[in-house]
Scaffold this motif. Structure first.
Motif, mmCIF file in Angstrom:
data_model
loop_
_atom_site.group_PDB
_atom_site.id
_atom_site.type_symbol
_atom_site.label_atom_id
_atom_site.label_comp_id
_atom_site.label_asym_id
_atom_site.label_seq_id
_atom_site.Cartn_x
_atom_site.Cartn_y
_atom_site.Cartn_z
ATOM 1 N N GLN A 1 67.623 -31.186 -10.891
ATOM 2 C CA GLN A 1 66.961 -30.035 -11.512
ATOM 3 C C GLN A 1 65.624 -29.816 -10.824
ATOM 4 O OE1 GLN A 1 67.710 -27.676 -14.564
ATOM 5 N NE2 GLN A 1 69.252 -28.014 -12.990
ATOM 6 N N ILE A 2 65.245 -28.562 -10.720
ATOM 7 C CA ILE A 2 64.008 -28.208 -10.019
ATOM 8 C C ILE A 2 63.101 -27.435 -10.972
ATOM 9 C CG2 ILE A 2 63.029 -26.964 -8.052
ATOM 10 C CD1 ILE A 2 65.842 -27.035 -6.765
ATOM 11 N N ARG A 3 61.824 -27.790 -10.969
ATOM 12 C CA ARG A 3 60.835 -27.019 -11.748
ATOM 13 C C ARG A 3 59.596 -26.813 -10.893
ATOM 14 N NH1 ARG A 3 64.834 -27.053 -14.192
ATOM 15 N NH2 ARG A 3 65.226 -27.608 -16.367
ATOM 16 N N GLN A 4 58.794 -25.845 -11.284
ATOM 17 C CA GLN A 4 57.561 -25.575 -10.564
ATOM 18 C C GLN A 4 56.370 -26.188 -11.329
ATOM 19 O OE1 GLN A 4 59.920 -22.997 -11.195
ATOM 20 N NE2 GLN A 4 60.692 -23.573 -9.172
ATOM 21 N N TYR A 5 55.415 -26.743 -10.570
ATOM 22 C CA TYR A 5 54.174 -27.239 -11.175
ATOM 23 C C TYR A 5 52.993 -26.791 -10.323
ATOM 24 C CZ TYR A 5 57.250 -29.729 -14.238
ATOM 25 O OH TYR A 5 58.229 -29.987 -15.160
ATOM 26 N N SER A 6 52.003 -26.175 -10.962
ATOM 27 C CA SER A 6 50.813 -25.727 -10.247
ATOM 28 C C SER A 6 50.032 -26.940 -9.781
ATOM 29 C CB SER A 6 49.923 -24.894 -11.178
ATOM 30 O OG SER A 6 50.650 -23.797 -11.676
ATOM 31 N N LEU A 7 49.451 -26.852 -8.615
ATOM 32 C CA LEU A 7 48.626 -27.959 -8.119
ATOM 33 C C LEU A 7 47.303 -27.923 -8.868
ATOM 34 C CD1 LEU A 7 49.762 -27.488 -4.461
ATOM 35 C CD2 LEU A 7 50.112 -29.569 -5.817
ATOM 36 N N SER A 8 46.946 -29.061 -9.498
ATOM 37 C CA SER A 8 45.770 -29.056 -10.387
ATOM 38 C C SER A 8 44.560 -29.741 -9.760
ATOM 39 C CB SER A 8 46.110 -29.738 -11.717
ATOM 40 O OG SER A 8 46.411 -31.104 -11.504
#
Ligand code: FAD
Ligand code: HEM
Length: 403
Positions: free
Chosen positions: A206-213
């Motif tokens: 499964q693939i999800r997006q995460y903003s670089l923090s």
């Protein structure tokens, strides 16, 4: 441009396709996954289950047909195409996959609408599909070239978790470095990466997006992930749960290069960052970036959260405020009782955000990120207070846009 003949046919059949949009895309996904089960690994099963992704694709194709035939009230298509292309690029979508989607989409139109679908109707919708597909393929090719991705959309690279920090009960940060010891690519504040994980049992990838923090230019990347809990009997979030429970320091994760068309810093003028909950991740990258590149820039951070203890990364704010000379902070905590934070100069209010009280500097670039109803409320309030639409950018942590 759509040919005259096809435009007439599309105009005539658009209402029927619109009326059956969801049935068509439902049928489309079923057909496509039956014929290409390997594609289940790149589509988001959470969105499939909730119907969100079906709605996004149906809406895009139908709205584009409407646009090509003179409808849609002059909706600007550039931003919509950019959003889809960046999302596709982060997933490694290739030009060779477009014929598969096109074939099953058109077959689904035929199945749902039945005899009304003559060869002329198929040809006309095929033209619409390919006009849209070509726009996306071209944009995606440019994005891949810019990110140095080889032909064939090989976006994945192994990254090692070097730190895992529990920020709050529900949020965890992962610090990552390339497992091959190679360079850490730069990114613009506001950009995200796709993260691919192999779930247990037969649940596949499964693939999800995460903003670089974290700070762009640092020797590592950081993502901050909120654990999604299922409400009213719905299952808990698959990937966020996996990252929280199963991924430890020393493990590797497959990450895409950074993509995302929404800048969290805009131009050089005053900046207003408005976030809620885990929507703070792009804002934190923006603050870290500006602290080292433009420490005098006037920045206002407005953040809403359930409580001080639920506000992830807030311990970084005093340090950022020391370096960002013109950073003012306004916090809304539903439960303001635990709002103390040593060293931070902030106005802290209880209850929900009141858009009328958000401090707006004339000419500011505004970046919003948080739950959709929150962003819709804030954006509406700012528009009413005279902030021009084109100065308000927003990031949706799911498929789709605000209107
Ligand atoms: C550009 C972008 C940036 C993002 N940045 C961040 C970030 O910085 N930090 C962060 O934490 N998140 C971020 N997200 C969100 C993130 O990508 C995931 O969507 C989030 O982690 C949830 O994924 P999941 O696999 O845990 O949940 P999923 O398993 O995808 O579930 C999502 C929702 O669907 C519901 N659901 C699933 N199956 C069913 C079913 N059968 N019936 C009913 N409901 C169901 C679940 O209960 C849950 O509410 C970002 C998203 C985008 C698009
Ligand atoms: C003209 C053709 C296409 C259109 C109009 C289209 C449209 C869209 C839209 C609107 C989204 C949601 C974007 C967002 O996050 O807001 C999306 C996401 C996505 N698309 Fe496409 N797409 C097309 C082709 C393809 C192809 C060829 C593939 C590969 C098989 C693909 C795979 C995906 C995946 C995996 C997602 C993310 C799914 C999710 O997160 O739920 N798409 N697309």
């Amino acid at each position: 441009m759509l040919s005259e003949t096809s435009a007439a046919v599309v105009r005539a059949t658009l209402p029927a396709v619109q009326a059956h949009g969801e049935a068509i895309t439902g049928r489309f996904y079923q057909r496509m996954f039956d014929a290409h089960p390997e594609l289940l690994d790149i589509f988001n099963r959470g969105n499939q289950a909730t119907g969100q992704q079906k709605a996004a694709l149906a809406a895009a194709v139908v709205a584009y047909a409407d646009h090509l035939t003179g409808g849609a009230g002059g909706v600007p298509w550039g931003p919509i195409l950019d959003r889809i292309a960046h999302k596709h690029a982060s997933l490694g979508i290739t030009a060779t996959q477009y014929p598969i989607v096109g074939r099953h989409l058109l077959a689904a139109v035929g199945e749902v609408l039945g005899e009304a679908v003559t060869p002329e109707v198929v040809a006309a919708w095929d033209e619409v599909y390919w006009l849209l597909a070509c726009e996306l393929i071209a944009r995606e090719a440019r994005l891949y070239a810019g990110a140095g991705v080889p032909e064939g959309g090989a976006v994945w690279r192994e990254w090692r978790v070097v730190e895992k920090v529990r920020e709050t009960t529900d949020a965890v940060s992962f610090t990552l470095v390339p497992a091959d010891g190679g360079p850490v690519p730069g990114f613009a504040p506001g950009q995200y990466v796709s993260v691919a994980v192999d779930l247990d049992g037969d649940r596949g990838q499964q693939i999800r997006q995460y903003s670089l923090s974290g700070r762009p230019g640092a020797a590592h990347w950081r993502i901050t992930v909120k654990r999604v809990r299922g409400l009213d009997g719905a299952p808990d979030g698959m990937v966020s749960g996996f990252l929280h429970d199963r991924v430890a320091v020393g493990d590797t994760l497959r990450l895409s290069p950074p993509f995302g068309e929404i800048s969290a810093i805009g131009d050089d003028g005053p900046l207003l960052l408005v976030s809620a909950g885990i929507g703070l991740t792009p804002a934190m990258a923006a603050l870290a970036h500006l602290a080292s590149t433009a420490p005098e820039r006037p920045v206002t951070l407005v953040h809403a959260d359930r409580a001080g203890a639920a506000h992830a990364l807030r311990h970084e704010l005093p340090g950022l405020q020391e370096r960002l000379l013109n950073l003012s902070v306004r916090l809304w905590y539903e439960n303001a009782a635990d709002a103390e934070l040593t060293g931070l100069k902030a106005e802290i209010a209880g209850g929900l955000v009141d858009p009328a009280l958000i401090p707006v500097t004339p000419g500011a670039y505004v970046h919003l990120c948080g739950p959709v109803p929150f962003m819709a409320l804030v954006r509406g309030g700012l528009l009413r207070r005279g902030v021009p639409d084109e100065r308000i950018a927003y990031e949706v942590f799911g498929p789709g846009m605000l209107n």
